[in-house]
Every structure is written in C-alpha cells, then in structure tokens.
Write a protein that holds these residues in place. Structure first.
Motif, PDB file in Angstrom:
ATOM      1  N   LEU A 388     -23.890   9.270  69.768  1.00 27.34           N
ATOM      2  CA  LEU A 388     -24.939  10.170  69.267  1.00 27.34           C
ATOM      3  C   LEU A 388     -24.351  11.055  68.180  1.00 27.34           C
ATOM      4  O   LEU A 388     -23.378  11.778  68.415  1.00 27.34           O
ATOM      5  CB  LEU A 388     -25.487  11.041  70.403  1.00 27.34           C
ATOM      6  N   HIS A 389     -24.910  10.973  67.002  1.00 26.71           N
ATOM      7  CA  HIS A 389     -24.360  11.707  65.860  1.00 26.71           C
ATOM      8  C   HIS A 389     -25.476  12.440  65.122  1.00 26.71           C
ATOM      9  O   HIS A 389     -26.578  11.905  64.940  1.00 26.71           O
ATOM     10  CB  HIS A 389     -23.647  10.751  64.902  1.00 26.71           C
ATOM     11  N   VAL A 390     -25.183  13.665  64.723  1.00 28.95           N
ATOM     12  CA  VAL A 390     -26.143  14.487  63.977  1.00 28.95           C
ATOM     13  C   VAL A 390     -25.509  14.906  62.663  1.00 28.95           C
ATOM     14  O   VAL A 390     -24.408  15.470  62.645  1.00 28.95           O
ATOM     15  CB  VAL A 390     -26.550  15.737  64.782  1.00 28.95           C
ATOM     16  N   TRP A 391     -26.191  14.598  61.565  1.00 28.68           N
ATOM     17  CA  TRP A 391     -25.824  15.177  60.270  1.00 28.68           C
ATOM     18  C   TRP A 391     -26.743  16.384  60.090  1.00 28.68           C
ATOM     19  O   TRP A 391     -27.957  16.255  60.089  1.00 28.68           O
ATOM     20  CB  TRP A 391     -26.011  14.169  59.133  1.00 28.68           C
ATOM     21  N   PRO A 392     -26.176  17.621  59.946  1.00 30.38           N
ATOM     22  CA  PRO A 392     -26.971  18.825  60.190  1.00 30.38           C
ATOM     23  C   PRO A 392     -27.749  19.390  59.009  1.00 30.38           C
ATOM     24  O   PRO A 392     -28.446  20.396  59.178  1.00 30.38           O
ATOM     25  CB  PRO A 392     -25.894  19.829  60.615  1.00 30.38           C
ATOM     26  N   ASP A 393     -27.660  18.789  57.843  1.00 26.68           N
ATOM     27  CA  ASP A 393     -28.236  19.421  56.650  1.00 26.68           C
ATOM     28  C   ASP A 393     -29.731  19.150  56.514  1.00 26.68           C
ATOM     29  O   ASP A 393     -30.209  18.666  55.477  1.00 26.68           O
ATOM     30  CB  ASP A 393     -27.482  18.957  55.400  1.00 26.68           C
ATOM     31  N   PHE A 394     -30.486  19.502  57.550  1.00 26.40           N
ATOM     32  CA  PHE A 394     -31.930  19.273  57.531  1.00 26.40           C
ATOM     33  C   PHE A 394     -32.622  20.167  56.511  1.00 26.40           C
ATOM     34  O   PHE A 394     -33.738  19.885  56.089  1.00 26.40           O
ATOM     35  CB  PHE A 394     -32.514  19.511  58.925  1.00 26.40           C
ATOM     36  N   HIS A 395     -31.976  21.260  56.136  1.00 22.84           N
ATOM     37  CA  HIS A 395     -32.547  22.187  55.150  1.00 22.84           C
ATOM     38  C   HIS A 395     -31.618  22.292  53.942  1.00 22.84           C
ATOM     39  O   HIS A 395     -31.527  23.328  53.287  1.00 22.84           O
ATOM     40  CB  HIS A 395     -32.745  23.558  55.787  1.00 22.84           C
ATOM     41  N   GLY A 396     -30.929  21.192  53.643  1.00 28.22           N
ATOM     42  CA  GLY A 396     -29.966  21.193  52.553  1.00 28.22           C
ATOM     43  C   GLY A 396     -28.622  21.742  53.007  1.00 28.22           C
ATOM     44  O   GLY A 396     -28.472  22.255  54.105  1.00 28.22           O
ATOM     45  N   ASN A 397     -27.621  21.622  52.128  1.00 25.72           N
ATOM     46  CA  ASN A 397     -26.289  22.138  52.415  1.00 25.72           C
ATOM     47  C   ASN A 397     -26.030  23.353  51.537  1.00 25.72           C
ATOM     48  O   ASN A 397     -26.038  23.251  50.309  1.00 25.72           O
ATOM     49  CB  ASN A 397     -25.226  21.069  52.154  1.00 25.72           C
ATOM     50  N   ARG A 398     -25.838  24.511  52.190  1.00 30.22           N
ATOM     51  CA  ARG A 398     -25.595  25.738  51.428  1.00 30.22           C
ATOM     52  C   ARG A 398     -24.146  25.805  50.963  1.00 30.22           C
ATOM     53  O   ARG A 398     -23.854  26.110  49.813  1.00 30.22           O
ATOM     54  CB  ARG A 398     -25.940  26.954  52.283  1.00 30.22           C
ATOM     55  N   SER A 399     -23.200  25.547  51.869  1.00 27.77           N
ATOM     56  CA  SER A 399     -21.771  25.608  51.539  1.00 27.77           C
ATOM     57  C   SER A 399     -21.027  24.550  52.358  1.00 27.77           C
ATOM     58  O   SER A 399     -21.369  24.291  53.510  1.00 27.77           O
ATOM     59  CB  SER A 399     -21.181  26.984  51.892  1.00 27.77           C
ATOM     60  N   PRO A 400     -19.993  23.959  51.776  1.00 32.78           N
ATOM     61  CA  PRO A 400     -19.479  24.185  50.429  1.00 32.78           C
ATOM     62  C   PRO A 400     -20.021  23.200  49.386  1.00 32.78           C
ATOM     63  O   PRO A 400     -19.582  23.227  48.239  1.00 32.78           O
ATOM     64  CB  PRO A 400     -17.980  23.982  50.617  1.00 32.78           C
ATOM     65  N   LEU A 401     -20.973  22.325  49.779  1.00 33.05           N
ATOM     66  CA  LEU A 401     -21.469  21.314  48.838  1.00 33.05           C
ATOM     67  C   LEU A 401     -22.529  21.865  47.900  1.00 33.05           C
ATOM     68  O   LEU A 401     -22.742  21.322  46.814  1.00 33.05           O
ATOM     69  CB  LEU A 401     -22.033  20.112  49.603  1.00 33.05           C
ATOM     70  N   ALA A 402     -23.235  22.934  48.311  1.00 33.72           N
ATOM     71  CA  ALA A 402     -24.272  23.571  47.496  1.00 33.72           C
ATOM     72  C   ALA A 402     -25.271  22.537  46.981  1.00 33.72           C
ATOM     73  O   ALA A 402     -25.585  22.483  45.796  1.00 33.72           O
ATOM     74  CB  ALA A 402     -23.637  24.343  46.331  1.00 33.72           C
ATOM     75  N   ASP A 403     -25.798  21.740  47.908  1.00 32.35           N
ATOM     76  CA  ASP A 403     -26.717  20.665  47.537  1.00 32.35           C
ATOM     77  C   ASP A 403     -27.971  20.768  48.402  1.00 32.35           C
ATOM     78  O   ASP A 403     -27.980  20.376  49.566  1.00 32.35           O
ATOM     79  CB  ASP A 403     -26.032  19.310  47.742  1.00 32.35           C
ATOM     80  N   LEU A 404     -29.040  21.295  47.828  1.00 32.15           N
ATOM     81  CA  LEU A 404     -30.263  21.496  48.605  1.00 32.15           C
ATOM     82  C   LEU A 404     -31.029  20.199  48.826  1.00 32.15           C
ATOM     83  O   LEU A 404     -31.988  20.164  49.599  1.00 32.15           O
ATOM     84  CB  LEU A 404     -31.155  22.549  47.936  1.00 32.15           C
ATOM     85  N   THR A 405     -30.627  19.115  48.149  1.00 34.76           N
ATOM     86  CA  THR A 405     -31.344  17.843  48.301  1.00 34.76           C
ATOM     87  C   THR A 405     -30.905  17.072  49.539  1.00 34.76           C
ATOM     88  O   THR A 405     -31.570  16.107  49.929  1.00 34.76           O
ATOM     89  CB  THR A 405     -31.139  16.946  47.068  1.00 34.76           C
ATOM     90  N   LEU A 406     -29.785  17.474  50.158  1.00 38.63           N
ATOM     91  CA  LEU A 406     -29.303  16.741  51.326  1.00 38.63           C
ATOM     92  C   LEU A 406     -30.275  16.884  52.492  1.00 38.63           C
ATOM     93  O   LEU A 406     -30.925  17.911  52.656  1.00 38.63           O
ATOM     94  CB  LEU A 406     -27.917  17.241  51.740  1.00 38.63           C
ATOM     95  N   LYS A 407     -30.350  15.858  53.315  1.00 39.16           N
ATOM     96  CA  LYS A 407     -31.241  15.856  54.472  1.00 39.16           C
ATOM     97  C   LYS A 407     -30.435  15.556  55.728  1.00 39.16           C
ATOM     98  O   LYS A 407     -29.341  14.994  55.687  1.00 39.16           O
ATOM     99  CB  LYS A 407     -32.352  14.806  54.300  1.00 39.16           C
ATOM    100  N   GLY A 408     -31.008  15.903  56.860  1.00 44.46           N
ATOM    101  CA  GLY A 408     -30.347  15.675  58.127  1.00 44.46           C
ATOM    102  C   GLY A 408     -30.651  14.302  58.705  1.00 44.46           C
ATOM    103  O   GLY A 408     -31.561  13.594  58.250  1.00 44.46           O
ATOM    104  N   MET A 409     -29.885  13.931  59.726  1.00 47.92           N
ATOM    105  CA  MET A 409     -30.068  12.628  60.351  1.00 47.92           C
ATOM    106  C   MET A 409     -29.573  12.678  61.789  1.00 47.92           C
ATOM    107  O   MET A 409     -28.597  13.359  62.107  1.00 47.92           O
ATOM    108  CB  MET A 409     -29.287  11.561  59.583  1.00 47.92           C
ATOM    109  N   VAL A 410     -30.264  11.939  62.671  1.00 45.72           N
ATOM    110  CA  VAL A 410     -29.818  11.768  64.050  1.00 45.72           C
ATOM    111  C   VAL A 410     -29.677  10.281  64.308  1.00 45.72           C
ATOM    112  O   VAL A 410     -30.605   9.505  64.056  1.00 45.72           O
ATOM    113  CB  VAL A 410     -30.823  12.384  65.054  1.00 45.72           C
ATOM    114  N   SER A 411     -28.512   9.883  64.791  1.00 46.42           N
ATOM    115  CA  SER A 411     -28.255   8.477  65.089  1.00 46.42           C
ATOM    116  C   SER A 411     -27.845   8.352  66.544  1.00 46.42           C
ATOM    117  O   SER A 411     -26.881   8.995  66.984  1.00 46.42           O
ATOM    118  CB  SER A 411     -27.134   7.938  64.181  1.00 46.42           C
TER     119      SER A 411
END
Length: 527
Positions: A388-411
């Motif tokens: 079970l894996h969660v990529w947490p950037d459901f509301h974009g990545n504030r730091s340190p990537l500063a990329d608001l286009t990123l999205k979250g994922m649950v696998s």
C-alpha cells in the motif's frame, strides 16, 4: 520567547486568538506561558466549485467573540493586559467603507474571503512566475498559488465589476482581525513579507506590480494593500476599541498586537523553548539549529538564520518575519492533516471505528494507534504497508519541488482480513510519505546552508505519537515537544504580552532559546 521587564504586574493574563482553517480557538495565558483557559468554535467554509475555497470575515469575527468571552469567564478583567491574533494567510476583501465584497461569481458578499488553500489562480501564478521578477528569489524562486498576488490578479480578471473596482481594502486575515479590534489598518510585517512580496528592507517593489498587471495597487502609496507596516507584537493605536471590547468581552483600551500568520505563531511558540535541565542534545546549541514543524491542516517547516539563505523550492528568506533580527525560511506540505483525515474517514468502516473510539473515550487516531500496537506484536510495521503506497501531493507539492500541478495517488494490491486493519494501514501509509517529505525539505535547506539538528513539533498532528516517532525515525533527528501543547495559541498570546509593554520584545537568544515559561520538553530519539 519574550524578554521580561521588571515592572510587569504580578498575575497578569494575555489572550491569544488563533483562526485556523476550520475553527477559531482562544486561550487565556499567564506570564509563564501556561494556558489557563481554552475554547474553540467551528467556522463555515464554502467550496462553490473545484479549487475555490471561501469563508466569511463576519463569521470569523463572530466566532472570535464567542471564544474570547468563554476564556475570560470568572477572571478579573483588570488583570488582562494584552491581546494577540494569528490566522491563516487568507485574503479578505472589503470596500472603501470596510464592508464585505463578494469573491465569487454568485455575487454573495458574505463570502468575502479567498482561503489560503484556494487554487483558483493557477493561470495567474503561472504568468507571474514567467516574469522571473527578482522578488521571486525570496519565495524559493517560484511563487505559490496560495500567495496573495495571483489571487488579486484573478479578482481583477474575473470579478472586475462586482469586486475589484469596488474594493478599498485587501487584508491578510491576521491583519483584518487586528484592524477589527483597533480600527487601525496597519499591516504586520509577517503577512506582507511572507505572502505579498513586501521587503522588510526596501518596502514595495513598484516594478513587480506593474509587470504582473496590478499597477493600480500602487496608487495612494499602496493604500489598498498596506502602507503602514509594523513588526509582530507592536502595539496598535490606542488598543482595543470600545465596540470591539463589547464584542469580545474584554476591557476597552487593552493592548492589541500586530499579528502573525498561524504557522509563524506556532514557530514563535516553540522555536525558543527553554530546554535547559532536560538532558537533550540540543541544550547549548544555537536556536538556528532548530527546525519548528507546525503540523495541522498543512505542515510548515520553519528555520531561522542570522544571514539570508536562499533555498530553491522553500519560501524565504524573509527578514524579521517571525523572529526579530533573524531570516526565516519556510518549507511546507499542503493539506497533510486533511489528507490523513480524508484517507481514514473515507473508508467504509469509519462510522464503526468512530463509535468504538468514542466508547473508549479516545480519538479515532488514538484507537488506531492502539490497534497498530497489537499488530506490531506479530509483524514489523513496515510490512503492513508493503503493498500500500500513497503519493501525498493531492494539492500539489509546496516544498521542495514547488510544483502545484502534481497530484496524489494511492496504490494497493493486497487484501487484509479486518476492516480496522485496513483503516490502520491507510493511516500509516498516509503518514509515511509526509515524513519523507520533511526529510527532503531538511536536505534542501541543509544543502543551501542551514545546519539543523533538532525538530520542534507543535500543532494537532504532534499529539499523535505515531506521527512524531516517524519524524524521528525517518529524519534521524531527535524530536522535542513542549509540555504546553497549544504552542500556536502561546505564540499569539506572546504578541499580546509584548504589545502590553510587560515584555520588552519578541526575541530569541543567539545561543539558547529564552523560553515562554518553565515548559519541560521531552525527546523522541531516532531509532
């Protein structure tokens, strides 16, 4: 973290008011930094469409009045010396007569706040970043959609007639509250430096507002967004007005302080904590070796330095925005607490889980932690989420990537026997990635020149032992918690104490923190 004066009145109290994303909280705090009374009140939110999040300044002020009246019940009001506010960095819009204006297509003036987490201005922030203006180097190189300039540009381009042309005042929410209490439309250095591109050394940069298409804000010496700027903790005007005093249930004329953003109040409340006598590794180390992590709806990572340090993808450096005389860098993770809530509360077993936790007089997360303790007796925690894996950037990545286009994922590719085990897995899998995100933020800050050795946590998530222990394990650093868990409210009260004159200044010593009182701390050693 305030420097005491010898002439302060014994037995004085200070009121701190904290406006968070979903509630308003207040505390009565004594001279030692100890909470004497606490109250909270929920506030409304609206989400009329995707990425649009709105609130009402009238609702929020009414909630402030409810909680302040509660915390001073039974107290001799003559002993209350000062009032301090902190709040989320949301945008409040008022007309020339200080009446609410709509920030929505529906034309509802009651909803006159664009919340900090609102992402409607994605197009506008992209265009602002394309200018590569020099002010952007002070926000990690890339402006966030959560800052005020893109939101202002969105209002001009989308609500010209109903909002923009009628607007007389744009406030950060903390500054709105101090104005409401005093009638003084001054702005806090904290808000303007961190969210509006103001420079503590140079002031406003006309060229920035011109190049992004908001040159009309320059008129009348920036009257609409602030031309009187005060450091946090400075006393405002003649103190609490009679009208506001009646609303809040406090004495007229008591000192009211220039405000702080909520995360910065939390940072102020913990980063200078007195750690002497507790056998901690950070004793005797400079305050610049501490990282304050304020963990609530979102997480903010606050580090200070004597000289400016530019960290790609991390906001700042901001001079004197939190601690006078120090530069601040602020990393962050959007909607951390909200994501954990979403993952657990969205599971079908949640109603049953909530009922069982209530029957034990526990929070849901305390109940899940106890369930996790049982599981750990038969297998290592790491094996529980191996599939079970969660990529947490459901509301974009504030730091340190500063990329608001990123999205979250649950696998998830594995089934477990009990629903409670699945709910525990979801909590665990949601917590894991945020801790690795904290490590990435620390690594970026240290690569740029910070030297961090200890984490100081506060906020709602710091009350979860699992959340705290994982920070220690994954960063390899000890974690320190204050005995006074409501550090954000302590930070707000510190402002009121300084405004009252009972304390000379908001200050952190170079080699050790000057604590806000005898607040024992304890470490979570890494394992």
């Amino acid at each position: 973290m305030a420097v005491p004066r010898g002439d302060r009145e014994p037995g004085s109290y200070y009121v701190g008011v904290d406006v968070g994303t979903g509630s308003v909280r207040a505390a009565l705090v004594d001279q030692r930094g100890t909470l004497v009374a606490f109250a909270d009140q929920p506030v409304n939110q609206w989400e009329p469409q995707f990425n649009h999040h709105e609130q009402s300044s009238e609702d929020i002020w009414a909630a402030c009045c409810v909680v302040t009246k509660k915390v001073v019940q039974g107290i001799n009001l003559n002993r209350i010396r000062g009032l301090g506010f902190d709040a989320t960095c949301s945008l409040v819009v008022l007309d020339k007569e200080f009446r609410p204006l709509p920030v929505n297509h529906e034309g509802d003036p009651h909803r006159n706040i664009i919340m900090w987490l609102d992402h409607r201005a994605i197009s506008q922030v992209h265009r602002i970043n394309e200018t590569k203006h020099s002010v952007l180097q002070y926000v990690g190189g890339v402006m966030s959609v959560e800052m005020q300039a893109p939101k202002l540009l969105w209002l001009k381009e989308n609500l010209r007639e109903t909002c923009w042309d009628k607007a007389g005042h744009f406030f950060d929410l903390p500054d709105f509250l101090s104005w409401k209490a005093t009638g003084v439309p001054a702005r806090s250095l904290c808000s303007l430096v961190c969210k509006w591109t103001y420079s503590a050394e140079k002031g406003w940069d006309d060229s920035f507002w011109k190049v992004i298409g908001l040159e009309d804000l320059i008129a009348n010496n920036y009257n609409k967004i602030g031309n009187k700027v005060l450091p946090p903790g400075a006393s405002l005007g003649s103190g609490l007005t009679p009208e506001a005093a009646k609303d809040l249930g406090l004495p007229a004329g008591i000192a009211v302080a220039a405000s702080l953003i909520d995360a910065h109040a939390g940072g102020l409340g913990v980063i200078g904590a007195d750690v002497r006598g507790h056998g901690l590794a950070c004793e005797g180390q400079p305050v610049t070796s501490r990282l304050a992590v304020i963990c609530g709806t979102s997480s903010c990572h606050m580090g200070i330095s004597k000289n400016p340090i530019f960290v790609p993808g991390v906001w700042g450096p901001y001079f004197s925005a939190m601690v006078p005389g120090f530069w601040l860098n602020e990393g962050g993770q959007s909607v951390t607490g909200k994501l954990i809530d979403h993952m657990v509360q969205g599971h079908a077993v949640f109603p049953e889980l909530q009922a069982k936790a209530t029957a034990r007089c526990q929070s849901v997360y305390a109940y899940l932690n106890s369930h996790l303790d049982l599981i750990k007796k038969t297998q290592p925690v790491g094996f529980l989420t191996v599939d079970l894996h969660v990529w947490p950037d459901f509301h974009g990545n504030r730091s340190p990537l500063a990329d608001l286009t990123l999205k979250g994922m649950v696998s998830n590719s594995h089934k477990h026997s009990t629903s409670f085990t699945v709910a525990t897995m979801l909590m665990l899998a949601s917590v894991f990635p945020f801790k690795f995100g904290t490590r990435l933020i620390i690594e970026a800050m240290e690569t740029a020149g910070h030297s961090i050795s200890t984490l100081f946590l506060c906020g709602g998530l710091s009350k979860n032992p699992l959340f705290v222990q994982m920070h220690a394990d994954i960063t390899g650093m000890p974690v320190v918690l204050s005995q006074e868990v409501e550090s954000v409210l302590v930070g707000a009260a510190i402002l009121g104490a300084c405004a009252s004159g009972d304390f000379a200044s908001v200050q952190v010593g170079e080699d050790r923190g000057v604590g806000h009182g005898p607040s024992p701390v304890w470490g979570y050693p890494s394992s």
